[in-house]
Scaffold this motif. Structure first.
Motif, PDB file in Angstrom:
ATOM      1  N   VAL A 133       0.868  -1.176   0.000  1.00  0.00           N
ATOM      2  CA  VAL A 133       0.000   0.000   0.000  1.00  0.00           C
ATOM      3  C   VAL A 133       0.901   1.221   0.000  1.00  0.00           C
ATOM      4  O   VAL A 133       1.775   1.357   0.857  1.00  0.00           O
ATOM      5  CB  VAL A 133      -0.928   0.038   1.229  1.00  0.00           C
ATOM      6  N   ILE A 134       0.709   2.107  -0.967  1.00  0.00           N
ATOM      7  CA  ILE A 134       1.460   3.358  -1.039  1.00  0.00           C
ATOM      8  C   ILE A 134       0.484   4.522  -0.927  1.00  0.00           C
ATOM      9  O   ILE A 134      -0.456   4.625  -1.718  1.00  0.00           O
ATOM     10  CB  ILE A 134       2.246   3.466  -2.357  1.00  0.00           C
ATOM     11  N   PHE A 163      -1.925   8.006   9.584  1.00  0.00           N
ATOM     12  CA  PHE A 163      -2.724   6.869   9.142  1.00  0.00           C
ATOM     13  C   PHE A 163      -1.839   5.769   8.574  1.00  0.00           C
ATOM     14  O   PHE A 163      -2.018   4.582   8.863  1.00  0.00           O
ATOM     15  CB  PHE A 163      -3.746   7.314   8.087  1.00  0.00           C
ATOM     16  N   THR A 164      -0.855   6.166   7.786  1.00  0.00           N
ATOM     17  CA  THR A 164       0.063   5.192   7.194  1.00  0.00           C
ATOM     18  C   THR A 164       0.799   4.406   8.273  1.00  0.00           C
ATOM     19  O   THR A 164       0.915   3.179   8.198  1.00  0.00           O
ATOM     20  CB  THR A 164       1.076   5.891   6.278  1.00  0.00           C
ATOM     21  N   VAL A 178       3.703  -1.202   3.705  1.00  0.00           N
ATOM     22  CA  VAL A 178       2.934   0.046   3.733  1.00  0.00           C
ATOM     23  C   VAL A 178       3.892   1.227   3.819  1.00  0.00           C
ATOM     24  O   VAL A 178       4.757   1.266   4.700  1.00  0.00           O
ATOM     25  CB  VAL A 178       1.958   0.080   4.936  1.00  0.00           C
ATOM     26  N   TYR A 179       3.722   2.192   2.901  1.00  0.00           N
ATOM     27  CA  TYR A 179       4.586   3.370   2.884  1.00  0.00           C
ATOM     28  C   TYR A 179       3.786   4.641   2.595  1.00  0.00           C
ATOM     29  O   TYR A 179       2.801   4.626   1.854  1.00  0.00           O
ATOM     30  CB  TYR A 179       5.643   3.259   1.782  1.00  0.00           C
ATOM     31  N   SER A 180       4.242   5.751   3.186  1.00  0.00           N
ATOM     32  CA  SER A 180       3.921   7.088   2.709  1.00  0.00           C
ATOM     33  C   SER A 180       5.091   7.524   1.838  1.00  0.00           C
ATOM     34  O   SER A 180       6.243   7.457   2.278  1.00  0.00           O
ATOM     35  CB  SER A 180       3.771   8.073   3.876  1.00  0.00           C
ATOM     36  N   LYS A 215      15.198  -1.124  -2.680  1.00  0.00           N
ATOM     37  CA  LYS A 215      14.615  -1.435  -1.382  1.00  0.00           C
ATOM     38  C   LYS A 215      15.164  -0.478  -0.325  1.00  0.00           C
ATOM     39  O   LYS A 215      16.381  -0.297  -0.223  1.00  0.00           O
ATOM     40  CB  LYS A 215      14.936  -2.881  -0.988  1.00  0.00           C
ATOM     41  N   PRO A 216      14.273   0.161   0.460  1.00  0.00           N
ATOM     42  CA  PRO A 216      14.754   1.035   1.526  1.00  0.00           C
ATOM     43  C   PRO A 216      15.679   0.281   2.473  1.00  0.00           C
ATOM     44  O   PRO A 216      15.411  -0.873   2.832  1.00  0.00           O
ATOM     45  CB  PRO A 216      13.452   1.446   2.230  1.00  0.00           C
ATOM     46  N   ASP A 217      16.795   0.924   2.862  1.00  0.00           N
ATOM     47  CA  ASP A 217      17.750   0.283   3.769  1.00  0.00           C
ATOM     48  C   ASP A 217      17.479   0.692   5.216  1.00  0.00           C
ATOM     49  O   ASP A 217      18.395   0.803   6.024  1.00  0.00           O
ATOM     50  CB  ASP A 217      19.186   0.636   3.375  1.00  0.00           C
ATOM     51  N   HIS A 218      16.203   0.917   5.528  1.00  0.00           N
ATOM     52  CA  HIS A 218      15.800   1.345   6.869  1.00  0.00           C
ATOM     53  C   HIS A 218      14.401   0.797   7.116  1.00  0.00           C
ATOM     54  O   HIS A 218      13.786   0.195   6.219  1.00  0.00           O
ATOM     55  CB  HIS A 218      15.790   2.876   6.961  1.00  0.00           C
ATOM     56  N   ASP A 219      13.888   1.011   8.324  1.00  0.00           N
ATOM     57  CA  ASP A 219      12.578   0.464   8.666  1.00  0.00           C
ATOM     58  C   ASP A 219      11.513   1.546   8.755  1.00  0.00           C
ATOM     59  O   ASP A 219      10.458   1.340   9.330  1.00  0.00           O
ATOM     60  CB  ASP A 219      12.666  -0.299  10.000  1.00  0.00           C
ATOM     61  N   GLY A 220      11.790   2.725   8.208  1.00  0.00           N
ATOM     62  CA  GLY A 220      10.822   3.811   8.270  1.00  0.00           C
ATOM     63  C   GLY A 220       9.689   3.627   7.279  1.00  0.00           C
ATOM     64  O   GLY A 220       9.847   2.976   6.255  1.00  0.00           O
ATOM     65  N   PHE A 221       8.548   4.239   7.580  1.00  0.00           N
ATOM     66  CA  PHE A 221       7.398   4.132   6.690  1.00  0.00           C
ATOM     67  C   PHE A 221       7.201   5.376   5.834  1.00  0.00           C
ATOM     68  O   PHE A 221       6.488   5.333   4.839  1.00  0.00           O
ATOM     69  CB  PHE A 221       6.112   3.854   7.482  1.00  0.00           C
ATOM     70  N   PHE A 222       7.839   6.502   6.205  1.00  0.00           N
ATOM     71  CA  PHE A 222       7.725   7.729   5.420  1.00  0.00           C
ATOM     72  C   PHE A 222       9.008   7.896   4.630  1.00  0.00           C
ATOM     73  O   PHE A 222      10.086   8.089   5.198  1.00  0.00           O
ATOM     74  CB  PHE A 222       7.483   8.926   6.342  1.00  0.00           C
ATOM     75  N   ILE A 223       8.895   7.802   3.299  1.00  0.00           N
ATOM     76  CA  ILE A 223      10.088   7.754   2.467  1.00  0.00           C
ATOM     77  C   ILE A 223       9.959   8.686   1.264  1.00  0.00           C
ATOM     78  O   ILE A 223       8.857   9.050   0.842  1.00  0.00           O
ATOM     79  CB  ILE A 223      10.367   6.321   1.964  1.00  0.00           C
ATOM     80  N   HIS A 224      11.098   9.054   0.724  1.00  0.00           N
ATOM     81  CA  HIS A 224      11.147   9.708  -0.577  1.00  0.00           C
ATOM     82  C   HIS A 224      10.924   8.618  -1.639  1.00  0.00           C
ATOM     83  O   HIS A 224      11.120   7.438  -1.369  1.00  0.00           O
ATOM     84  CB  HIS A 224      12.503  10.386  -0.769  1.00  0.00           C
TER      85      HIS A 224
END
Length: 232
Positions: A133-134, A163-164, A178-180, A215-224
């Motif tokens: 989900v993006i 919400f994300t 799930v990402y913003s 693939k993001p190299d972190h566990d954050g949900f808000f990404i560029h």
């Protein structure tokens, strides 16, 4: 893959549709008025059998419910939801001249719209490596980024990010990412003509994120869109 995207008839949404079609994937393009989606109709002709146009107004729950029912009957399942539909009205603004109707309309589209879509479409997601989900967000929603006068838009994106994060926590035990995603400052109706990015640039990055090519190299949900971490 089968991708369902809202706000698909212009700007970043249209560019995302084009990128996934170019890569040979199936796309379900949600729009409020199919009769005004000329560019999507052209893409459907150029990619026979890959693009479905779907009437979907994210401000109306019955419209979202009916759209999900149609997808369930016709396609059965999806792999990815991209909540792209958004508006930016009442900007710039001040508290003194705030039109609360603009605030309510902004939240109905930018926050409650993705909630409605997730409510009715997440049951259709086929869990697996590509399930995702993006929610298309913005750095306007960063809590420390308060200098911009776009009150309603910035507030809505901050709420979307929350919400994300909560949705990601809810789905943590399932194979659904799930990402913003902040696409950058893009030349669209919202971004304006002075923006440095063409919509095709974040569209390609979002495809690479969904396809697992980056693939993001972190566990954050808000990404560029390039996968790098953004503060919330």
């Amino acid at each position: 893959m089968r991708i369902m995207i809202t706000g698909a008839n212009r700007g970043i949404g249209l560019a995302i549709v084009g990128e996934f079609l170019k890569q040979g994937h199936e796309v379900i393009a949600g729009v409020r008025d199919i009769g005004r989606a000329d560019k999507l109709a052209e893409l459907r002709e150029a990619h026979p059998g890959l693009l479905t146009l779907l009437t979907l107004d994210v401000q109306e729950e019955e419209s979202v419910r009916e759209a999900a029912s149609q997808v369930s009957e016709a396609q059965g399942n999806i792999d990815v939801i991209i909540n792209n539909a958004a508006i930016a009205i009442g900007r710039p603004d001040t508290v003194g001249n705030a039109d609360l109707a603009d605030y309510e309309t902004t939240f109905q589209t930018n926050v409650f719209g993705p909630v409605r879509v997730c409510k009715h479409f997440i049951p259709l997601i086929q869990e697996g490596e590509r399930a995702m989900v993006i929610n298309m967000s913005s750095t306007s929603g960063i809590m420390d980024n308060c200098k911009s006068p776009d009150y309603s838009y910035g507030m809505s994106k901050a709420a979307l990010n929350m919400f994300t994060g909560k949705l990601r926590h809810e789905l943590a035990g399932r194979s659904i990412k799930v990402y913003s995603v902040h696409p950058g400052w893009v030349r669209t109706d919202q971004g304006g003509p002075d923006a440095p990015l063409d919509a095709c640039e974040p569209a390609k990055q979002i495809y690479e994120l969904v396809a697992g090519l980056q693939k993001p190299d972190h566990d954050g949900f808000f990404i560029h869109a390039d996968g790098s971490h953004l503060p919330f």
